[in-house]
Design a protein around this motif. Structure first.
Motif, PDB file in Angstrom:
ATOM      1  N   GLY A  58       0.792  -1.218   0.000  1.00  0.00           N
ATOM      2  CA  GLY A  58       0.000   0.000   0.000  1.00  0.00           C
ATOM      3  C   GLY A  58       0.822   1.265   0.000  1.00  0.00           C
ATOM      4  N   VAL A  59       2.101   1.188   0.315  1.00  0.00           N
ATOM      5  CA  VAL A  59       2.924   2.382   0.424  1.00  0.00           C
ATOM      6  C   VAL A  59       3.657   2.707  -0.871  1.00  0.00           C
ATOM      7  CG1 VAL A  59       3.266   2.074   2.901  1.00  0.00           C
ATOM      8  CG2 VAL A  59       4.942   1.153   1.311  1.00  0.00           C
ATOM      9  N   ILE A 103       9.406   3.304   4.421  1.00  0.00           N
ATOM     10  CA  ILE A 103       8.292   4.164   4.013  1.00  0.00           C
ATOM     11  C   ILE A 103       7.051   3.841   4.842  1.00  0.00           C
ATOM     12  CG2 ILE A 103       6.755   4.772   2.089  1.00  0.00           C
ATOM     13  CD1 ILE A 103       9.576   5.797   1.643  1.00  0.00           C
ATOM     14  N   ALA A 104       6.794   2.563   5.084  1.00  0.00           N
ATOM     15  CA  ALA A 104       5.617   2.149   5.857  1.00  0.00           C
ATOM     16  C   ALA A 104       5.665   2.679   7.289  1.00  0.00           C
ATOM     17  CB  ALA A 104       5.502   0.633   5.864  1.00  0.00           C
ATOM     18  N   MET A 112       6.069   5.986  -2.174  1.00  0.00           N
ATOM     19  CA  MET A 112       7.204   5.479  -2.938  1.00  0.00           C
ATOM     20  C   MET A 112       6.781   5.100  -4.351  1.00  0.00           C
ATOM     21  SD  MET A 112       9.615   2.313  -1.883  1.00  0.00           S
ATOM     22  CE  MET A 112      10.253   1.232  -3.102  1.00  0.00           C
ATOM     23  N   ALA A 113       7.550   5.570  -5.305  1.00  0.00           N
ATOM     24  CA  ALA A 113       7.327   5.227  -6.713  1.00  0.00           C
ATOM     25  C   ALA A 113       8.443   4.304  -7.166  1.00  0.00           C
ATOM     26  CB  ALA A 113       7.311   6.492  -7.563  1.00  0.00           C
ATOM     27  N   LYS A 114       8.063   3.221  -7.849  1.00  0.00           N
ATOM     28  CA  LYS A 114       9.048   2.277  -8.377  1.00  0.00           C
ATOM     29  C   LYS A 114       9.132   2.462  -9.885  1.00  0.00           C
ATOM     30  CE  LYS A 114       7.781  -1.273  -5.063  1.00  0.00           C
ATOM     31  NZ  LYS A 114       7.327  -2.665  -4.957  1.00  0.00           N
TER      32      LYS A 114
END
Length: 166
Positions: A58-59, A103-104, A112-114
């Motif tokens: 979810g993050v 991040i969580a 966070m973007a991957k």
């Protein structure tokens, strides 16, 4: 004989099989109708159900294209950590879960973007990614900090806290 067959079946159940069990059904209600207490593998199921299954999905999100990157990263109201990675990269596979965990811990104050560099070469070139994993911290469309390579959990926590201003 029936007890041995049942025991073999219980011990050979894979993790995928447990995903099919309904969450609301307890192990005691599954086997309470059995007259023989030895056929009630309650202790096995309760131990299995108590294993920590942590997911940080979810993050983070996977960037789909340039437009998605602009909308969800550049124009984001939240600070964003961008993880430039590749499927073939061993260190990326180690860093990714560590980064998602850091991040969580921030409970929704950062996302966070991957970005897979093989799928989005244009973004990798635009942000000067020459090695993976490369992580860039961005707030209000501006780059705040970045690093290349693997970091331990304490270093990642301080990296993320610096981004949100703690």
């Amino acid at each position: 004989m029936a007890t041995r067959l049942l025991a073999r079946r219980i011990w050979s159940v894979s993790v995928k099989d447990f995903r099919r069990f309904p969450v609301a059904v307890s192990s005691s209600s599954l086997y309470s109708s059995s007259p023989n207490p030895s056929l009630r593998p309650q202790h096995f199921l309760s131990r299995t159900c108590s294993l920590p299954l942590i997911s940080y999905r979810g993050v983070s999100f996977n960037v789909q294209d340039q437009e998605d990157f602009t909308e969800r990263v550049i124009n984001s109201e939240l600070p964003v950590v961008i993880d430039f990675h590749a499927q073939w990269c061993g260190p990326c596979k180690i860093l990714g879960p560590r980064l998602e965990k850091a991040i969580a811990k921030q409970e929704g104050r950062v996302t966070m973007a991957k970005v897979d560099i093989d799928e989005h070469t244009d973004l990798a070139i635009e942000y000067g990614v020459s090695a993976v994993p490369t992580v860039i911290a961005m707030r209000d469309g501006d780059i705040i900090d970045q690093f290349v390579g693997i970091k331990d959990e304490d270093q990642l926590d301080s990296f993320v806290k610096k981004l949100i201003g703690q």
